[in-house]
Every structure is written in C-alpha cells, then in structure tokens.
Design an enzyme around this catalytic site. Structure first.
Site, PDB file in Angstrom:
ATOM      1  N   HIS A  22      40.608  46.340  44.157  1.00 17.71           N
ATOM      2  CA  HIS A  22      40.165  45.524  43.016  1.00 17.71           C
ATOM      3  C   HIS A  22      38.870  44.835  43.423  1.00 17.71           C
ATOM      4  O   HIS A  22      38.877  43.930  44.264  1.00 17.71           O
ATOM      5  CB  HIS A  22      41.289  44.528  42.705  1.00 17.71           C
ATOM      6  CG  HIS A  22      40.985  43.536  41.636  1.00 17.71           C
ATOM      7  ND1 HIS A  22      41.786  42.432  41.389  1.00 17.71           N
ATOM      8  CD2 HIS A  22      39.971  43.465  40.721  1.00 17.71           C
ATOM      9  CE1 HIS A  22      41.280  41.728  40.384  1.00 17.71           C
ATOM     10  NE2 HIS A  22      40.166  42.329  39.975  1.00 17.71           N
TER      11      HIS A  22
ATOM     12  N   MET B 265      43.788  40.807  33.848  1.00 17.56           N
ATOM     13  CA  MET B 265      43.937  39.623  34.704  1.00 17.56           C
ATOM     14  C   MET B 265      44.752  38.572  33.957  1.00 17.56           C
ATOM     15  O   MET B 265      44.383  38.167  32.843  1.00 17.56           O
ATOM     16  CB  MET B 265      42.575  39.027  35.063  1.00 17.56           C
ATOM     17  CG  MET B 265      41.761  39.792  36.079  1.00 17.56           C
ATOM     18  SD  MET B 265      42.596  40.191  37.632  1.00 17.56           S
ATOM     19  CE  MET B 265      43.037  38.566  38.255  1.00 17.56           C
TER      20      MET B 265
ATOM     21  N   SER C  83      49.836  42.435  46.702  1.00 19.69           N
ATOM     22  CA  SER C  83      48.462  42.053  47.027  1.00 19.69           C
ATOM     23  C   SER C  83      48.440  41.406  48.398  1.00 19.69           C
ATOM     24  O   SER C  83      49.072  40.359  48.606  1.00 19.69           O
ATOM     25  CB  SER C  83      47.929  41.065  45.993  1.00 19.69           C
ATOM     26  OG  SER C  83      46.795  40.398  46.530  1.00 19.69           O
TER      27      SER C  83
ATOM     28  N   HIS D 247      47.616  46.605  47.004  1.00 16.29           N
ATOM     29  CA  HIS D 247      46.517  46.050  46.214  1.00 16.29           C
ATOM     30  C   HIS D 247      45.597  45.251  47.146  1.00 16.29           C
ATOM     31  O   HIS D 247      46.048  44.343  47.846  1.00 16.29           O
ATOM     32  CB  HIS D 247      47.097  45.148  45.124  1.00 16.29           C
ATOM     33  CG  HIS D 247      46.099  44.606  44.156  1.00 16.29           C
ATOM     34  ND1 HIS D 247      45.608  45.322  43.085  1.00 16.29           N
ATOM     35  CD2 HIS D 247      45.482  43.395  44.095  1.00 16.29           C
ATOM     36  CE1 HIS D 247      44.757  44.576  42.398  1.00 16.29           C
ATOM     37  NE2 HIS D 247      44.652  43.401  42.999  1.00 16.29           N
TER      38      HIS D 247
ATOM     39  N   ASP E 213      42.233  42.959  47.384  1.00 17.80           N
ATOM     40  CA  ASP E 213      41.326  42.114  46.602  1.00 17.80           C
ATOM     41  C   ASP E 213      40.021  41.876  47.352  1.00 17.80           C
ATOM     42  O   ASP E 213      39.998  41.178  48.362  1.00 17.80           O
ATOM     43  CB  ASP E 213      42.002  40.778  46.301  1.00 17.80           C
ATOM     44  CG  ASP E 213      43.113  40.930  45.281  1.00 17.80           C
ATOM     45  OD1 ASP E 213      42.825  41.424  44.179  1.00 17.80           O
ATOM     46  OD2 ASP E 213      44.257  40.568  45.591  1.00 17.80           O
TER      47      ASP E 213
ATOM     48  N   GLY F 295      44.970  33.570  45.067  1.00 16.63           N
ATOM     49  CA  GLY F 295      46.376  33.883  44.867  1.00 16.63           C
ATOM     50  C   GLY F 295      47.122  32.612  44.496  1.00 16.63           C
ATOM     51  O   GLY F 295      46.593  31.501  44.587  1.00 16.63           O
ATOM     52  N   GLY F 296      48.359  32.778  44.068  1.00 18.50           N
ATOM     53  CA  GLY F 296      49.242  31.633  43.867  1.00 18.50           C
ATOM     54  C   GLY F 296      48.980  30.804  42.619  1.00 18.50           C
ATOM     55  O   GLY F 296      49.465  29.680  42.517  1.00 18.50           O
TER      56      GLY F 296
ATOM     57  N   GLY G 277      48.211  38.581  38.614  1.00 16.75           N
ATOM     58  CA  GLY G 277      48.106  37.127  38.624  1.00 16.75           C
ATOM     59  C   GLY G 277      49.363  36.449  38.124  1.00 16.75           C
ATOM     60  O   GLY G 277      49.744  36.622  36.965  1.00 16.75           O
ATOM     61  N   GLY G 278      50.022  35.725  39.016  1.00 19.66           N
ATOM     62  CA  GLY G 278      51.191  34.950  38.614  1.00 19.66           C
ATOM     63  C   GLY G 278      52.410  35.782  38.270  1.00 19.66           C
ATOM     64  O   GLY G 278      53.289  35.323  37.531  1.00 19.66           O
TER      65      GLY G 278
ATOM     66  N   GLY H 122      40.121  35.060  41.801  1.00 13.62           N
ATOM     67  CA  GLY H 122      39.535  34.277  42.882  1.00 13.62           C
ATOM     68  C   GLY H 122      40.548  33.800  43.907  1.00 13.62           C
ATOM     69  O   GLY H 122      40.233  33.707  45.083  1.00 13.62           O
TER      70      GLY H 122
ATOM     71  N   MET I 179      36.127  42.387  42.930  1.00 12.71           N
ATOM     72  CA  MET I 179      35.674  41.162  42.242  1.00 12.71           C
ATOM     73  C   MET I 179      34.317  40.791  42.838  1.00 12.71           C
ATOM     74  O   MET I 179      34.180  39.811  43.584  1.00 12.71           O
ATOM     75  CB  MET I 179      36.715  40.047  42.436  1.00 12.71           C
ATOM     76  CG  MET I 179      37.963  40.267  41.590  1.00 12.71           C
ATOM     77  SD  MET I 179      39.392  39.321  42.165  1.00 12.71           S
ATOM     78  CE  MET I 179      39.928  40.414  43.470  1.00 12.71           C
TER      79      MET I 179
ATOM     80  N   GLY J 185      51.140  38.833  44.762  1.00  9.90           N
ATOM     81  CA  GLY J 185      50.733  38.354  46.076  1.00  9.90           C
ATOM     82  C   GLY J 185      51.674  37.286  46.571  1.00  9.90           C
ATOM     83  O   GLY J 185      52.516  37.514  47.445  1.00  9.90           O
TER      84      GLY J 185
ATOM     85  N   MET K 155      36.438  40.207  47.308  1.00 14.19           N
ATOM     86  CA  MET K 155      35.714  39.111  46.636  1.00 14.19           C
ATOM     87  C   MET K 155      34.439  38.799  47.395  1.00 14.19           C
ATOM     88  O   MET K 155      34.424  38.817  48.630  1.00 14.19           O
ATOM     89  CB  MET K 155      36.582  37.854  46.586  1.00 14.19           C
ATOM     90  CG  MET K 155      37.943  38.064  45.954  1.00 14.19           C
ATOM     91  SD  MET K 155      38.826  36.501  45.793  1.00 14.19           S
ATOM     92  CE  MET K 155      40.439  37.075  45.270  1.00 14.19           C
TER      93      MET K 155
HETATM   94  C1  DX5 Z   1      43.399  37.086  42.161  1.00 11.54           C
HETATM   95  C2  DX5 Z   1      43.709  38.461  42.719  1.00 11.54           C
HETATM   96  C3  DX5 Z   1      45.136  38.767  42.742  1.00 11.54           C
HETATM   97  C4  DX5 Z   1      45.992  37.841  43.548  1.00 11.54           C
HETATM   98  C5  DX5 Z   1      47.290  37.729  42.850  1.00 11.54           C
HETATM   99  O1  DX5 Z   1      42.047  36.931  42.019  1.00 11.54           O
HETATM  100  O2  DX5 Z   1      43.041  39.472  41.960  1.00 11.54           O
HETATM  101  O3  DX5 Z   1      45.381  40.123  43.110  1.00 11.54           O
HETATM  102  O4  DX5 Z   1      46.211  38.249  44.872  1.00 11.54           O
HETATM  103  O5  DX5 Z   1      48.027  36.774  43.499  1.00 11.54           O
HETATM  104  P1  DX5 Z   1      49.323  36.108  42.878  1.00 11.54           P
HETATM  105  O6  DX5 Z   1      50.335  37.197  42.693  1.00 11.54           O
HETATM  106  O7  DX5 Z   1      49.720  35.163  43.961  1.00 11.54           O
HETATM  107  O8  DX5 Z   1      48.949  35.435  41.592  1.00 11.54           O
HETATM  108 ZN    ZN Z   2      43.689  41.610  42.352  1.00 16.15          ZN
END
Ligand code: DX5
Ligand code: ZN
Length: 229
Positions: free
Chosen positions: A66, A137, A8, A33, A35, A144-145, A177-178, A142, A68, A198, A37
């Site tokens: 993706h 999800m 991501s 990927h 994102d 990363g990290g 996510g994570g 919303g 959002m 990400g 938003m």
């Molecule tokens: C969160 C995004 C993810 C995000 C994942 O809203 O949809 O794609 O980048 O990030 P990590 O891998 O850091 O959780």
């Molecule tokens: Zn995503």
C-alpha cells in the site's frame, strides 16, 4: 465469497518482522499488508523497497503493498521487482491514474486504487473497469490503531455497486483501518473481501490467534454466493 485477511505489519515489532509474518501465516493470513509512507502524502515515515525485498524471502503468502507516497509512479517498478504481488496507489495523488494502473499490470502485479475517507466514490467512475481491486480507507492514512470511520460501510457498498456496474464483478474490495472483532461483520456484510488489520492483530499478545479469530468472525459474516447474486 472468499474472505482474505491481510495483517498489516505496521503494528508489528520491526525488530522481529520475520517472527511476525510467521505467526500470522500460522493463523491463516492470506496476504501480508505492507504500509509504505513517505512523510509527505501522510504525516509518517515507515519502510521501503529493501524491507519488501527481505519480506519476500520469508513470506509464504503474497505481499500487498500500500503506497502512501506522493509520487508512486517513480517507485512502482522497484516495489514490483522487490516482490510485491499487489500494489495499491492513492487516486488523490495521480492525475494519470489509468496510465499508472496499466504500468502496475505490465509489471505482473495486481493493481489497486485507494480512496481516502474524504474522496468520493465517483473518482473511480472512469477507472472501475480497469482495476484489479479497490482499497477503501476506513481511517485517514498515516497511523495504525485509529478508530473505524462508520461511513466507510456505506462507501464499500457504493464501490461494490460501481464495480459491478462496470462489469468488474471479480475485483474485490479491500478495507483498511480500524478493522477488528467489533467492525469486521458490518464491512464484510457490505461487501469487503480483503480485510487489513494491524492493531487488532499485532496489538495483541498472540498474533497467530488474533488472525485466526478475525478470519473466523469475517467468514461467519460473509454473505453466501446465493445471497449476493
Ligand atoms: C494506515 C494503514 C493501515 C494500518 C491499519 O495508514 O494504511 O494499513 O496499518 O492499522 P489498524 O488496523 O491498526 O487500523
Ligand atoms: Zn494500509
């Protein structure tokens, strides 16, 4: 079962996206990927169609977009024309999900549906036979990290069972996510086949190596075809 890694770019340096994409591609990324938003559906604003168009010029792997955003129907065509090969939309914002899925497919993109952590799997019951993939999800979208929500592992199993019951055995499950070296094995064992990461990739000093290492860990945890059958 083949595992795909989808770095991501949310956690990448937006001033050097081309370098970020090249690095993860060298590391074996299967998808990029993206994102998107809108500051409404999620409390953050990121990027849109022009960035996807630019990424399309330099990426050698497909773009996995993706969405959002609160009104994906308005933008699906623009993202497909900009070069999105996969487009995923959240069930939480779409009262006419079947129509939206058909619209994405008509644009020759793969159509995915996304479930937030609090959205039950039963929301997919009537659409499971129509989707090209499902995105689970494993954090609230919303940012990363964030930390992986442990219940997501069971949710992947439940979605896999639903897709199989619907006869859609070819549709992979993506998880977002994570995902990192600590969580990857359990989600792959549960049936996730497309892994978004990400922070675990771009939060390191060497995105190429992090991609390669995550993919190796994922493949090591992948059930054999015989075991899944
Ligand atoms: C969160 C995004 C993810 C995000 C994942 O809203 O949809 O794609 O980048 O990030 P990590 O891998 O850091 O959780
Ligand atoms: Zn995503």
């Amino acid at each position: 079962m083949s595992i795909r890694i989808a770095p991501s770019i949310l956690s990448a340096d937006f001033a050097a996206l081309g370098n970020a994409v090249a690095a993860v591609e060298r590391g074996g990324a299967d998808l990029i990927h993206v994102d998107v938003m809108d500051g409404h559906f999620v409390p953050n604003i990121t990027i849109g169609v022009p960035v996807v168009r630019s990424l399309k010029r330099i990426a050698t792997v497909p773009l996995d977009v993706h969405l959002m955003i609160t009104d994906p129907d308005r933008y699906i065509e623009a993202f497909a024309e900009a070069g999105a090969s996969m487009i995923s939309v959240h069930v939480e914002v779409l009262p006419h999900l079947h129509r939206t899925i058909q619209a994405i497919k008509a644009l020759k993109a793969k159509a995915g549906v996304v479930l937030n952590p609090s959205t039950p799997v039963v929301a997919l019951e009537q659409i499971a036979g129509d989707v090209d993939f499902v995105l689970v999800m494993s954090v609230n979208p919303g940012f990363g990290g964030q930390s992986f929500i442990p219940r997501s592992e069971l949710k992947v199993r439940e979605v896999r069972a639903l897709l199989d019951r619907a006869g859609n055995t070819a549709a992979p499950i993506e998880i977002d996510g994570g995902i990192d070296q600590k969580t990857v094995a359990r989600v792959v064992s549960a049936g996730a086949q497309i892994l978004v990461a990400g922070n675990a990739i771009f939060g390191t000093a060497d995105a190429e190596r992090a991609t390669r290492d995550l993919k190796a860990a994922a493949n090591a945890a992948a059930p054999t075809t015989a075991a899944r059958a």
